[in-house]
Write an enzyme that holds these catalytic residues in place. Structure first.
Site, mmCIF file in Angstrom:
data_model
loop_
_atom_site.group_PDB
_atom_site.id
_atom_site.type_symbol
_atom_site.label_atom_id
_atom_site.label_comp_id
_atom_site.label_asym_id
_atom_site.label_seq_id
_atom_site.Cartn_x
_atom_site.Cartn_y
_atom_site.Cartn_z
ATOM 1 N N ASN A 32 0.837 -1.217 0.000
ATOM 2 C CA ASN A 32 0.000 0.000 0.000
ATOM 3 C C ASN A 32 0.871 1.267 0.000
ATOM 4 O OD1 ASN A 32 1.001 -0.005 2.581
ATOM 5 N ND2 ASN A 32 -0.947 0.424 3.605
ATOM 6 N N ARG A 100 7.856 -1.563 10.448
ATOM 7 C CA ARG A 100 8.943 -2.370 10.998
ATOM 8 C C ARG A 100 9.989 -1.616 11.819
ATOM 9 N NH1 ARG A 100 13.648 -0.509 9.751
ATOM 10 N NH2 ARG A 100 14.291 -0.248 7.583
ATOM 11 N N THR A 144 10.750 -11.238 14.365
ATOM 12 C CA THR A 144 12.071 -10.652 14.652
ATOM 13 C C THR A 144 12.700 -11.319 15.881
ATOM 14 O OG1 THR A 144 13.036 -8.694 15.732
ATOM 15 C CG2 THR A 144 10.678 -8.710 15.521
ATOM 16 N N SER A 179 10.030 -2.966 22.380
ATOM 17 C CA SER A 179 9.329 -1.784 21.851
ATOM 18 C C SER A 179 7.905 -2.205 21.488
ATOM 19 C CB SER A 179 10.023 -1.247 20.589
ATOM 20 O OG SER A 179 9.771 -2.128 19.498
ATOM 21 N N TYR A 181 6.671 -1.928 18.632
ATOM 22 C CA TYR A 181 6.806 -2.658 17.356
ATOM 23 C C TYR A 181 7.098 -4.136 17.633
ATOM 24 C CZ TYR A 181 9.736 -4.964 13.912
ATOM 25 O OH TYR A 181 10.300 -5.910 13.101
ATOM 26 N N HIS A 182 8.106 -4.401 18.469
ATOM 27 C CA HIS A 182 8.451 -5.798 18.749
ATOM 28 C C HIS A 182 7.275 -6.525 19.396
ATOM 29 C CE1 HIS A 182 12.640 -4.130 18.392
ATOM 30 N NE2 HIS A 182 12.762 -5.231 17.704
ATOM 31 N N LYS A 185 4.869 -7.928 16.924
ATOM 32 C CA LYS A 185 5.321 -9.198 16.336
ATOM 33 C C LYS A 185 4.990 -10.378 17.263
ATOM 34 C CE LYS A 185 7.582 -7.767 12.602
ATOM 35 N NZ LYS A 185 7.165 -8.136 11.239
ATOM 36 N N VAL A 211 19.043 -6.882 9.465
ATOM 37 C CA VAL A 211 19.572 -7.120 8.114
ATOM 38 C C VAL A 211 20.539 -5.998 7.724
ATOM 39 C CG1 VAL A 211 18.953 -7.503 5.694
ATOM 40 C CG2 VAL A 211 17.395 -8.244 7.517
ATOM 41 N N LEU A 239 24.075 -1.432 10.975
ATOM 42 C CA LEU A 239 25.301 -1.501 10.167
ATOM 43 C C LEU A 239 25.210 -0.581 8.944
ATOM 44 C CD1 LEU A 239 28.071 -2.769 9.859
ATOM 45 C CD2 LEU A 239 27.019 -4.627 8.597
ATOM 46 N N ARG A 241 23.579 2.106 8.768
ATOM 47 C CA ARG A 241 23.740 3.466 9.300
ATOM 48 C C ARG A 241 25.218 3.803 9.530
ATOM 49 N NH1 ARG A 241 20.686 6.851 12.148
ATOM 50 N NH2 ARG A 241 21.587 6.865 14.222
ATOM 51 N N TYR A 255 25.161 3.573 20.691
ATOM 52 C CA TYR A 255 24.261 3.899 21.798
ATOM 53 C C TYR A 255 24.817 3.328 23.104
ATOM 54 C CZ TYR A 255 20.706 5.029 18.217
ATOM 55 O OH TYR A 255 20.021 5.566 17.157
ATOM 56 N N GLU A 325 17.206 -0.499 27.237
ATOM 57 C CA GLU A 325 17.723 -1.833 26.897
ATOM 58 C C GLU A 325 18.986 -2.080 27.713
ATOM 59 O OE1 GLU A 325 18.714 -1.642 22.696
ATOM 60 O OE2 GLU A 325 20.158 -0.032 22.992
HETATM 61 N N1 LIG Z 1 14.944 -4.797 7.891
HETATM 62 C C1 LIG Z 1 15.325 -5.539 8.925
HETATM 63 O O1 LIG Z 1 16.465 -5.456 9.388
HETATM 64 C C2 LIG Z 1 14.346 -6.512 9.546
HETATM 65 C C3 LIG Z 1 14.780 -7.279 10.632
HETATM 66 C C4 LIG Z 1 13.910 -8.186 11.227
HETATM 67 C C5 LIG Z 1 12.614 -8.315 10.728
HETATM 68 N N2 LIG Z 1 12.205 -7.545 9.674
HETATM 69 C C6 LIG Z 1 10.824 -7.704 9.198
HETATM 70 O O2 LIG Z 1 10.811 -7.932 7.796
HETATM 71 C C7 LIG Z 1 9.675 -7.295 7.216
HETATM 72 C C8 LIG Z 1 10.121 -6.388 6.072
HETATM 73 O O3 LIG Z 1 11.031 -5.417 6.560
HETATM 74 P P1 LIG Z 1 11.596 -4.271 5.625
HETATM 75 O O4 LIG Z 1 12.848 -3.804 6.233
HETATM 76 O O5 LIG Z 1 11.583 -4.739 4.222
HETATM 77 O O6 LIG Z 1 10.470 -3.141 5.830
HETATM 78 P P2 LIG Z 1 9.911 -2.060 4.818
HETATM 79 O O7 LIG Z 1 9.178 -1.053 5.625
HETATM 80 O O8 LIG Z 1 10.962 -1.579 3.887
HETATM 81 O O9 LIG Z 1 8.857 -2.914 3.965
HETATM 82 C C9 LIG Z 1 7.567 -3.233 4.421
HETATM 83 C C10 LIG Z 1 6.602 -2.993 3.266
HETATM 84 O O10 LIG Z 1 5.281 -3.335 3.707
HETATM 85 C C11 LIG Z 1 4.375 -2.337 3.279
HETATM 86 N N3 LIG Z 1 3.251 -2.314 4.227
HETATM 87 C C12 LIG Z 1 3.282 -2.000 5.552
HETATM 88 N N4 LIG Z 1 2.051 -2.064 6.072
HETATM 89 C C13 LIG Z 1 1.216 -2.462 5.072
HETATM 90 C C14 LIG Z 1 -0.172 -2.703 4.994
HETATM 91 N N5 LIG Z 1 -0.984 -2.527 6.036
HETATM 92 N N6 LIG Z 1 -0.696 -3.097 3.791
HETATM 93 C C15 LIG Z 1 0.092 -3.251 2.704
HETATM 94 N N7 LIG Z 1 1.431 -3.035 2.725
HETATM 95 C C16 LIG Z 1 1.979 -2.622 3.899
HETATM 96 C C17 LIG Z 1 5.192 -1.049 3.262
HETATM 97 O O11 LIG Z 1 4.650 -0.075 2.376
HETATM 98 C C18 LIG Z 1 6.559 -1.530 2.823
HETATM 99 O O12 LIG Z 1 6.739 -1.440 1.422
HETATM 100 C C19 LIG Z 1 8.960 -6.544 8.342
HETATM 101 O O13 LIG Z 1 7.876 -7.315 8.788
HETATM 102 C C20 LIG Z 1 10.022 -6.437 9.406
HETATM 103 O O14 LIG Z 1 9.464 -6.371 10.684
HETATM 104 C C21 LIG Z 1 13.043 -6.649 9.079
#
Ligand SMILES: NC(=O)c1ccc[n+]([C@@H]2O[C@H](COP(=O)([O-])OP(=O)(O)OC[C@H]3O[C@@H](n4cnc5c(N)ncnc54)[C@H](O)[C@@H]3O)[C@@H](O)[C@H]2O)c1
Length: 394
Positions: A32, A100, A144, A179, A181-182, A185, A211, A239, A241, A255, A325
């Site tokens: 979206n 996320r 996560t 958090s 957020y966590h 999940k 990641v 990383l 960052r 931090y 933390e």
């Molecule tokens: N990036 C990391 O280091 C990391 C680490 C652990 C877990 N994760 C998990 O992996 C997943 C992807 O992470 P990411 O870094 O690619 O995040 P991101 O924010 O780049 O991608 C998430 C995508 O989902 C879409 N989205 C969010 N809510 C939505 C909804 N209600 N309907 C439709 N689309 C929606 C967003 O527009 C976005 O494009 C997440 O669930 C995140 O929690 C990521």
């Protein structure tokens, strides 16, 4: 396989969609674009420019000859989720589509509530759509490692055998997330496990580490296929960052003491792990958990590795920890299930660090120095975020 990638416009979803498409699967992408809206809200942008989804999909077709179906809509809209699942008829669904960022969820009440509603309701709608249309669809859900927190004992993969007053059971591993957020999940994990138990769904919860990296075999086929790269204080991961901070001559912002230790993985391993989970689906009624990371590092160790890999001078600065933390703690987490399925990890070394630094360097002119500092304070209920435009967020 027919595979829906939810969140397929995001950092991980886009390269995963390309990877699965190139591997011969029929892939549908759902998003979206709310991630792009967070950028507007924060007054920041991906370090690496990214095309609109429709342009990306057209380009992928030109480069590879392969098609991606796209569905634009919100997972919190149950009718939309229902329509997508019934039209696409997937064998499997990879669910990345959540808010996320831990700091984003901790800005204030509005952002905390938004995060939990978006994540928990989206996943609930999905569970119902799967159960009603085809319970044999394999759900691969991104969780996560942060769900577990940092207990003073070894972290297991999802479940722990506990003996209590002479009786023994295999129970969900205790969760101490850091958090809102966590926490979202953790709520998802419980809801998914329950749906597997009552409706016989099959699901894999991938408790992913942090990641790093930005390039994959598919995204490097054309600059227009690039995925996003976040470096700001709210969405940037540690990383990536540090690499941006190094190339713009900003001190690496550790931090507190920097003893916070986390599981980490290369973006290429995210793709490989998701593919392995898809190729070896959970059984009917099974809720299984894989800890998806390859190595653990403390924040200070990461800063030192970046400083060593960068050819220029780098300063490491300890800043006050905006989070609540432990800054020094025991950390040992199991992560054998994906290795058992055949994962061959890309471990973090100088050449990977140089690649990330090169991406950061190539786009250094796009860095907004004001976006780097951490701004969200866990200890208060409302943080005010200065943005590039000077407009406060909230
Ligand atoms: N990036 C990391 O280091 C990391 C680490 C652990 C877990 N994760 C998990 O992996 C997943 C992807 O992470 P990411 O870094 O690619 O995040 P991101 O924010 O780049 O991608 C998430 C995508 O989902 C879409 N989205 C969010 N809510 C939505 C909804 N209600 N309907 C439709 N689309 C929606 C967003 O527009 C976005 O494009 C997440 O669930 C995140 O929690 C990521």
């Amino acid at each position: 396989m027919r595979i829906l990638v939810l969140g397929g416009d995001g950092y991980l979803g886009w390269p995963t969609a390309l990877h699965l498409s190139r591997r011969g699967h029929d892939v549908g992408v759902v998003d979206n674009f709310v991630r792009r809206q967070y950028d507007h809200e924060m007054g920041v942008d991906s370090l690496v420019p990214i095309l609109q989804l429709s342009q990306r999909v057209r380009l992928w077709n030109e480069v590879s000859g392969l098609d991606l179906d796209t569905y634009v809509g919100d997972l919190t809209d149950a009718d939309f989720v229902d329509t997508v699942v019934s039209r696409f008829e997937p064998d499997a669904i990879v669910h990345f589509a959540e808010q996320r960022s831990a700091p984003y969820s901790m800005i204030d009440r509005k952002h905390a509530v938004y995060t939990q509603v978006n994540n928990v309701v989206g996943t609930m709608n999905l569970l119902y759509a799967i159960a009603e249309h085809d319970p044999s669809i394999h759900l691969v859900k991104l969780g996560t490692m942060g769900e577990y927190g940092t207990p003073n004992i070894d972290i297991e993969e999802g479940f722990i055998e506990i003996t209590h007053k002479g009786r023994t059971d295999l129970l969900p591993y205790p969760k101490q997330p850091g958090s809102f957020y966590h926490l979202s999940k953790v709520h998802d994990s419980h809801n998914i496990q329950f749906a597997c138990r009552i409706w016989g769904l099959r699901a894999t919860d991938l408790n992913q580490g942090v990641v790093y990296g930005q390039q994959t075999d598919e995204t490097t086929m054309h600059p227009g296929l690039a995925t996003r790269f976040d470096y700001d204080g709210v969405f940037g991961t540690v990383l990536n960052r540090f690499c941006v901070q190094a190339v713009v001559d900003h001190p690496l912002s550790v931090y507190g003491k920097g003893g916070q230790t986390r599981g980490m993985l290369d973006i290429r391993d995210t793709l490989a792990c998701v593919e392995l989970a898809l190729l070896h689906p959970a059984e009917e009624g099974e809720f299984r958990v894989f800890n998806q990371f390859t190595e653990s590092f403390s924040v200070l160790q990461l800063a030192e590795m970046v400083a060593d890999a960068y050819p220029g001078k780098v300063r490491i600065e300890h800043v006050e920890d905006p989070r609540v933390e432990k800054e020094d703690h025991y950390y040992r987490a199991a992560h054998t299930k994906l290795l058992d399925l055949g994962l061959v990890p890309h471990l973090l070394g100088p050449s990977t660090l140089r690649d990330i630094l090169a991406v950061a360097d190539a786009h250094r002119d796009r860095v907004d120095p004001l976006a780097i500092a951490p701004t969200v304070q866990w200890r208060t209920t409302a943080s005010t975020l200065p943005t590039a435009s000077g407009r406060p967020v909230g």
